[in-house]
Motif scaffolding. Structure first.
Motif, PDB file in Angstrom:
ATOM      1  N   ARG A  31     -25.622   9.290  89.620  1.00 29.51           N
ATOM      2  CA  ARG A  31     -24.550  10.084  90.204  1.00 29.51           C
ATOM      3  C   ARG A  31     -23.515   9.246  90.944  1.00 29.51           C
ATOM      4  O   ARG A  31     -22.746   9.758  91.750  1.00 29.51           O
ATOM      5  CB  ARG A  31     -25.151  11.118  91.153  1.00 29.51           C
ATOM      6  CG  ARG A  31     -26.048  10.489  92.204  1.00 29.51           C
ATOM      7  CD  ARG A  31     -27.028  11.481  92.794  1.00 29.51           C
ATOM      8  NE  ARG A  31     -26.410  12.447  93.685  1.00 29.51           N
ATOM      9  CZ  ARG A  31     -27.125  13.290  94.432  1.00 29.51           C
ATOM     10  NH1 ARG A  31     -28.438  13.293  94.369  1.00 29.51           N
ATOM     11  NH2 ARG A  31     -26.512  14.134  95.227  1.00 29.51           N
ATOM     12  N   ALA A  80     -23.544  12.969  88.375  1.00 25.25           N
ATOM     13  CA  ALA A  80     -22.740  13.409  89.522  1.00 25.25           C
ATOM     14  C   ALA A  80     -22.234  14.817  89.266  1.00 25.25           C
ATOM     15  O   ALA A  80     -22.001  15.223  88.124  1.00 25.25           O
ATOM     16  CB  ALA A  80     -21.570  12.461  89.743  1.00 25.25           C
ATOM     17  N   GLU A 118     -18.993  16.115  93.866  1.00 27.13           N
ATOM     18  CA  GLU A 118     -19.170  14.727  94.302  1.00 27.13           C
ATOM     19  C   GLU A 118     -18.036  13.842  93.792  1.00 27.13           C
ATOM     20  O   GLU A 118     -17.566  12.950  94.506  1.00 27.13           O
ATOM     21  CB  GLU A 118     -20.530  14.209  93.829  1.00 27.13           C
ATOM     22  CG  GLU A 118     -21.698  14.852  94.560  1.00 27.13           C
ATOM     23  CD  GLU A 118     -23.044  14.568  93.936  1.00 27.13           C
ATOM     24  OE1 GLU A 118     -24.064  14.708  94.643  1.00 27.13           O
ATOM     25  OE2 GLU A 118     -23.100  14.219  92.728  1.00 27.13           O
ATOM     26  N   LEU A 137     -20.435  18.594  98.417  1.00 29.87           N
ATOM     27  CA  LEU A 137     -21.526  17.662  98.130  1.00 29.87           C
ATOM     28  C   LEU A 137     -22.867  18.369  98.014  1.00 29.87           C
ATOM     29  O   LEU A 137     -23.879  17.741  97.702  1.00 29.87           O
ATOM     30  CB  LEU A 137     -21.594  16.601  99.234  1.00 29.87           C
ATOM     31  CG  LEU A 137     -20.315  15.780  99.451  1.00 29.87           C
ATOM     32  CD1 LEU A 137     -20.500  14.813 100.602  1.00 29.87           C
ATOM     33  CD2 LEU A 137     -19.942  15.036  98.174  1.00 29.87           C
ATOM     34  N   ARG A 193     -25.599  20.172  96.277  1.00 32.87           N
ATOM     35  CA  ARG A 193     -26.045  20.371  94.893  1.00 32.87           C
ATOM     36  C   ARG A 193     -26.963  21.593  94.789  1.00 32.87           C
ATOM     37  O   ARG A 193     -27.875  21.636  93.967  1.00 32.87           O
ATOM     38  CB  ARG A 193     -26.782  19.127  94.398  1.00 32.87           C
ATOM     39  CG  ARG A 193     -25.914  17.890  94.320  1.00 32.87           C
ATOM     40  CD  ARG A 193     -26.722  16.675  93.903  1.00 32.87           C
ATOM     41  NE  ARG A 193     -27.183  16.760  92.526  1.00 32.87           N
ATOM     42  CZ  ARG A 193     -26.618  16.120  91.500  1.00 32.87           C
ATOM     43  NH1 ARG A 193     -25.558  15.366  91.700  1.00 32.87           N
ATOM     44  NH2 ARG A 193     -27.121  16.234  90.292  1.00 32.87           N
TER      45      ARG A 193
END
Length: 540
Positions: free
Chosen positions: A139, A161, A165, A361, A363
């Motif tokens: 990522r 990623a 991000e 950011l 996830r």
């Protein structure tokens, strides 16, 4: 940043390695799957802590870690033999070589947003032996040192990623740089770029794939190739031809675009009683023809429409522009939300103008809501009286929502054969159909509604073929048949021409050239088309 640099340096180093000395790459996949041999091969070449077999206590947790939709969470019969959580490109290479040597195919996932879950499961009766290569740990995002305008700025981003991000890394490096891609920050870069990548900046800068300039792919022989090594035909195919077809792309080099320091976003809501149908009817003509600096998409749910917009400029310029070009919308200065481009991404995800950019950011994932999606393309505006009929469907039991994404601008100026994504000139807008139901609930009404409504909408959308967007994957439009262990071209053509139109045949020819044994396959993977000479450059 040090970790990112080391990871990308390791990727570059592996480009110089032609093969792993401890593996033998066969000329074709083993005919009969040897699951035990495959696992032994993996354990001999990949750190054991990165391999999760079905017997592992945390196997189900790892499998669920990137699944976004419980409707496609694999049952026992459809589950992979194991999950390889690759930490660098050499692990991906080893997985491919072990799979080829022992007849175990691979499926690959990055963000887990495959609408039919084919990156984690098989839906074929009886299934077939396969493993999942999970790229979530790959990522890293490295913004080039050239990212100072007016030089052409670029970034390398690994497939695992998320878009959030990527956006965060780019904008934190330079607040006036952006990347044109999707609106949902949890989508994995690998899958999104593989299918095209529509988003709020596409009318100005094109699709995500229109801004890809290089890539690193592990091919069916387990070799790691960049653009120069893979050749232009394969590079063309991976930029919109769908994920998991030609190899495993581990990283992408993308061109970044310049955006102003201040952009303007808005959500203008109108109900049917407030004349929303009149506004929508007019939007069909205006949305695709507005200046490319502005994108206005439409979200329909119940009897309410939301006109959601991003303008690359300030409110003082936007209001008079729309007053002249789209007065029916009635947009006012009080609707404006001025912010940075990165803040606009967080706003469109959350609908909260104060959402922190750090939320991009996250996830996050969950298995609380079931969904089913479909897609269409509209090339002729739908008359007002027909919209009145359409809105009757939104009062029915199980009704879902629509998202209409205008085309035109940059995206419409690119020739259809330039990338596998063919929905260019002549397209007014894309439709995404979505239904939801809660975990534990009965989805019968929702799935019945979307199926019947989709059939009803056939009279208003593209035809021969009825086009669809590969990133909104829909198994209802067709699945491959496998004969003599190879997916047939004729079965793939049924759904493939709907996603790729005239580009499908070239994709199948590329498949035959780079993966003739059909190692990378699923229920809607590109089948190989074997033809004399495989003239890949010819568009027929």
């Amino acid at each position: 940043m040090a970790t990112m640099s080391r990871t990308l340096a390791a990727l570059a180093l592996t480009l110089t390695i032609s093969c792993c000395s401890y593996l033998t790459t066969p000329s074709s996949a083993a005919a009969t799957p040897d699951s035990d041999g495959f696992l032994q091969c993996l354990w001999g070449n990949i750190p054991n802590g990165l391999i999760y077999t079905q017997g592992a206590s945390n196997f189900t947790d790892v499998l669920a870690s990137s699944v976004r939709n419980p409707r496609v969470f694999p049952g026992d019969a459809a589950r992979p033999l194991c999950i390889v959580t690759a930490a660098d490109a050499t692990h991906v290479q080893a997985a491919v070589r072990c799979g080829r040597a022992h007849g175990v195919r691979l499926r690959v996932r990055s963000g887990g947003h495959d609408y039919e879950g084919l990156s984690s499961r098989s839906v074929r009766p009886g299934g077939e032996a396969f493993a999942v290569v999970d790229l979530a740990a790959l990522r890293a995002v490295a913004v080039g040192s050239d990212a100072v305008w007016p030089l052409a700025p670029t970034a390398w981003v690994e497939s695992g990623a998320t878009l959030g991000e990527l956006y965060y890394a780019v904008a934190k490096n330079n607040s006036e740089l952006a990347f044109p891609a999707g609106i949902c920050p949890t989508i994995g870069v690998g899958g999104h770029l593989s299918g095209g990548g529509i988003g709020m900046l596409m009318r100005k800068f094109g699709l995500a794939v229109d801004n890809v300039v290089d890539a690193r792919i592990v091919n069916a022989d387990g070799d790691l190739l960049d653009r120069a090594a893979m050749g232009e035909d394969l590079f063309w195919a991976i930029r919109g031809g769908g994920g998991g077809n030609f190899g495993i792309v581990v990283a992408w080099k993308v061109s970044l675009v310049k955006v102003p320091s201040t952009v303007t976003a808005f959500n203008v809501m109108r109900t049917v009683d407030q004349g929303a149908i009149d506004v929508l009817t007019r939007w069909q003509e205006v949305g695709p023809t507005l200046p490319s600096d502005i994108n206005i998409r439409v979200i329909i749910m119940g009897q309410q429409l939301t006109f959601q917009s991003l303008y690359l400029g300030k409110c003082a310029d936007l209001v008079p522009m729309l007053g002249t070009l789209f007065p029916e919308l009635g947009m006012r200065s009080s609707d404006c939300l001025e912010m940075t481009w990165l803040q606009s991404v967080a706003f469109f995800d959350s609908w909260n103008p104060n959402a922190p950019v750090e939320s991009l950011l996250n996830r996050r994932t969950g298995l609380s809501t079931f969904t089913k999606n479909k897609s269409d393309y509209v090339k002729q505006a739908i008359p007002k009286e027909e919209w009145q009929k359409i809105f009757g469907w939104f009062a029915m039991n199980g009704a879902g929502m629509l998202i209409l994404e205008p085309h035109g601008g940059f995206i419409g100026a690119v020739p259809a054969p330039a990338t596998p994504y063919p929905h260019r000139s002549g397209v007014l807008y894309n439709i995404q159909y979505i239904v939801f139901w809660p975990s534990g609930g009965d989805g019968t009404a929702a799935t019945s509604w979307i199926g019947s409504f989709y059939d009803f909408m056939g009279q208003y959308v593209s035809s021969n073929p009825r086009e669809a967007y590969v990133n909104y994957r829909d198994l209802d439009i067709g699945q491959n048949e496998v004969v003599n262990d190879v997916s047939t071209f004729d079965s793939g053509k049924v759904w493939g021409e709907r996603y790729f139109a005239g580009n499908f045949r070239r994709l199948a020819a590329v498949k035959a050239a780079v993966d003739p044994t059909d190692f990378f396959r699923n229920e809607q993977s590109i089948p190989p088309l074997f033809q004399q000479g495989n003239h890949l450059g010819k568009h027929d």
